[in-house]
Design an enzyme around this catalytic site. Structure first.
Site, PDB file in Angstrom:
ATOM      1  N   SER A 143       0.861  -1.195   0.000  1.00 64.70           N
ATOM      2  CA  SER A 143       0.000   0.000   0.000  1.00 64.70           C
ATOM      3  C   SER A 143       0.888   1.232   0.000  1.00 64.70           C
ATOM      4  O   SER A 143       2.054   1.156   0.407  1.00 64.70           O
ATOM      5  CB  SER A 143      -0.846  -0.007   1.289  1.00 64.70           C
ATOM      6  N   TYR A 156      -2.208  -0.066  10.725  1.00 65.11           N
ATOM      7  CA  TYR A 156      -2.185  -0.403   9.300  1.00 65.11           C
ATOM      8  C   TYR A 156      -0.859   0.044   8.679  1.00 65.11           C
ATOM      9  O   TYR A 156      -0.204  -0.712   7.950  1.00 65.11           O
ATOM     10  CB  TYR A 156      -3.368   0.271   8.598  1.00 65.11           C
TER      11      TYR A 156
HETATM   12  P1  NAD Z   1     -11.550  -6.253   0.374  1.00 65.19           P
HETATM   13  O1  NAD Z   1     -12.127  -6.291   1.744  1.00 65.19           O
HETATM   14  O2  NAD Z   1     -12.432  -5.871  -0.768  1.00 65.19           O
HETATM   15  O3  NAD Z   1     -10.861  -7.660   0.044  1.00 65.19           O
HETATM   16  C1  NAD Z   1     -10.143  -8.365   1.027  1.00 65.19           C
HETATM   17  C2  NAD Z   1     -10.469  -9.846   0.916  1.00 65.19           C
HETATM   18  O4  NAD Z   1      -9.663 -10.530   1.899  1.00 65.19           O
HETATM   19  C3  NAD Z   1     -11.937 -10.182   1.232  1.00 65.19           C
HETATM   20  O5  NAD Z   1     -12.449 -11.062   0.260  1.00 65.19           O
HETATM   21  C4  NAD Z   1     -11.868 -10.829   2.615  1.00 65.19           C
HETATM   22  O6  NAD Z   1     -12.895 -11.805   2.824  1.00 65.19           O
HETATM   23  C5  NAD Z   1     -10.488 -11.462   2.590  1.00 65.19           C
HETATM   24  N1  NAD Z   1      -9.947 -11.662   3.936  1.00 65.19           N
HETATM   25  C6  NAD Z   1      -9.829 -10.744   4.934  1.00 65.19           C
HETATM   26  N2  NAD Z   1      -9.309 -11.317   6.035  1.00 65.19           N
HETATM   27  C7  NAD Z   1      -9.082 -12.622   5.719  1.00 65.19           C
HETATM   28  C8  NAD Z   1      -8.556 -13.712   6.436  1.00 65.19           C
HETATM   29  N3  NAD Z   1      -8.166 -13.593   7.724  1.00 65.19           N
HETATM   30  N4  NAD Z   1      -8.439 -14.903   5.799  1.00 65.19           N
HETATM   31  C9  NAD Z   1      -8.861 -15.056   4.512  1.00 65.19           C
HETATM   32  N5  NAD Z   1      -9.377 -14.047   3.790  1.00 65.19           N
HETATM   33  C10 NAD Z   1      -9.489 -12.849   4.388  1.00 65.19           C
HETATM   34  O7  NAD Z   1     -10.316  -5.244   0.471  1.00 65.19           O
HETATM   35  P2  NAD Z   1      -9.240  -4.742  -0.602  1.00 65.19           P
HETATM   36  O8  NAD Z   1      -9.233  -3.260  -0.498  1.00 65.19           O
HETATM   37  O9  NAD Z   1      -9.401  -5.375  -1.911  1.00 65.19           O
HETATM   38  O10 NAD Z   1      -7.885  -5.247   0.105  1.00 65.19           O
HETATM   39  C11 NAD Z   1      -6.985  -6.161  -0.505  1.00 65.19           C
HETATM   40  C12 NAD Z   1      -5.559  -5.740  -0.166  1.00 65.19           C
HETATM   41  O11 NAD Z   1      -5.323  -4.455  -0.732  1.00 65.19           O
HETATM   42  C13 NAD Z   1      -5.263  -5.607   1.325  1.00 65.19           C
HETATM   43  O12 NAD Z   1      -3.976  -6.130   1.594  1.00 65.19           O
HETATM   44  C14 NAD Z   1      -5.257  -4.104   1.542  1.00 65.19           C
HETATM   45  O13 NAD Z   1      -4.479  -3.716   2.644  1.00 65.19           O
HETATM   46  C15 NAD Z   1      -4.680  -3.638   0.224  1.00 65.19           C
HETATM   47  N6  NAD Z   1      -4.898  -2.237  -0.103  1.00 65.19           N
HETATM   48  C16 NAD Z   1      -6.161  -1.715  -0.155  1.00 65.19           C
HETATM   49  C17 NAD Z   1      -6.331  -0.361  -0.438  1.00 65.19           C
HETATM   50  C18 NAD Z   1      -7.703   0.277  -0.451  1.00 65.19           C
HETATM   51  O14 NAD Z   1      -7.776   1.518  -0.363  1.00 65.19           O
HETATM   52  N7  NAD Z   1      -8.774  -0.489  -0.573  1.00 65.19           N
HETATM   53  C19 NAD Z   1      -5.209   0.441  -0.694  1.00 65.19           C
HETATM   54  C20 NAD Z   1      -3.947  -0.130  -0.663  1.00 65.19           C
HETATM   55  C21 NAD Z   1      -3.795  -1.471  -0.366  1.00 65.19           C
END
Ligand code: NAD
Length: 260
Positions: A143, A156
């Site tokens: 991120s 985070y």
């Molecule tokens: P999201 O919630 O849409 O997707 C996350 C997925 O991970 C979900 O399907 C959830 O069920 C699964 N998950 C969560 N905890 C889990 C566990 N303990 N075991 C198995 N599955 C689990 O969120 P996202 O935004 O797509 O996040 C994905 C990655 O992207 C993360 O690492 C997040 O930190 C990173 N990220 C997100 C953003 C943002 O702004 N959304 C920005 C930078 C990085």
């Protein structure tokens, strides 16, 4: 020709958001994708959409055994493993270190680090042996919070810095057999979950306000969606990047050139 034709990929958190977009693109580019996620409903949806191009495993990234089962199932189904994408993660909702109670602080640390950091470590450890056989690669979703403050709260931000450290150490240790890289998305319109202990300290934001806030924070003024990041994953997963390891591709609308 499709860029991932014949590749076998293991990805965590593919039932939603960035992980789902990467799964879809990888399948369209010819890969067979094994997804570990804790959301049964999200996995069911994925199965309905992609049938036998995807193998859905319900489980928790904090459990090492769940990764072992997923890697075993991927190899049984596809005969090998080429790519591991560590992606499942949770958020602290920008909760303020100075405002939360000591109990919530400690619970938040344990929960968030167990999912965001140990979850990546577990997946890397479980897949390394199979990736070594194929000269494969790992990709970590990190991120902008892995470089800069205020992309989340203190938990985070610390976890995302830790993921980058883990990626660099693994890239060093696993060379020359396995490449290890990361993609650093900026704020993205997904359903990223705030962990329970911090929920009382977080103000819910409606999607419009969230989109405006994301736009105003990056120089390209993009309210990024999951699809905006898939090109970076595709490059790192494919043989086009065979000379790249230990690197982070930032896909964040230009956070490094915000200026003073
Ligand atoms: P999201 O919630 O849409 O997707 C996350 C997925 O991970 C979900 O399907 C959830 O069920 C699964 N998950 C969560 N905890 C889990 C566990 N303990 N075991 C198995 N599955 C689990 O969120 P996202 O935004 O797509 O996040 C994905 C990655 O992207 C993360 O690492 C997040 O930190 C990173 N990220 C997100 C953003 C943002 O702004 N959304 C920005 C930078 C990085």
């Amino acid at each position: 020709m499709a860029q991932l034709s014949g590749k076998s990929v293991y990805l965590t958190g593919g039932a939603s958001g960035i992980g789902k977009a990467v799964t879809e693109t990888f399948i369209q580019e010819g890969a067979f994708v094994t997804v570990l996620d804790k959301s049964a409903a999200g996995l069911e949806q994925l199965k309905q959409e992609y049938g036998d191009r995807v193998l859905c495993m319900e489980g928790d990234v904090t459990e090492y055994g769940d990764h072992i089962n997923a890697v075993r199932a991927a190899v049984e189904a596809a005969g090998k493993l080429d790519v591991f994408v560590a992606n499942a993660g949770v958020f602290d909702g920008f909760a303020k270190f100075s405002e939360v109670t000591p109990e919530a602080m400690s619970d938040a640390y344990d929960l968030l680090f167990t999912i965001n950091v140990k979850g990546y470590f577990n997946g890397a450890k479980a897949s390394a042996e199979e990736l070594k056989k194929t000269n494969g690669n790992m990709i970590f979703t990190v991120s902008g919070a892995g470089f800069y403050p205020d992309g989340g709260g203190v938990w985070y931000t610390a976890s995302k810095h830790a993921q980058i450290g883990l990626m660099r150490q693994l890239a060093f240790e696993l060379a020359p057999d396995i490449r290890v890289n990361a993609v650093a998305p900026g704020g993205t319109l997904t359903a990223l979950n705030v962990i329970g202990p911090l929920k009382p300290f977080v103000t819910a934001v409606d999607p419009d306000t969230k989109a405006k806030s994301i736009k105003s924070r990056n120089p390209l003024r993009i309210a990024m969606t999951s699809e905006d990041h898939v090109g970076a994953y595709l490059l790192l997963a494919s043989d086009q990047s065979r000379a790249i390891t230990g690197e982070v591709i930032s896909s964040d609308g230009g956070l490094a050139v915000r200026g003073l």
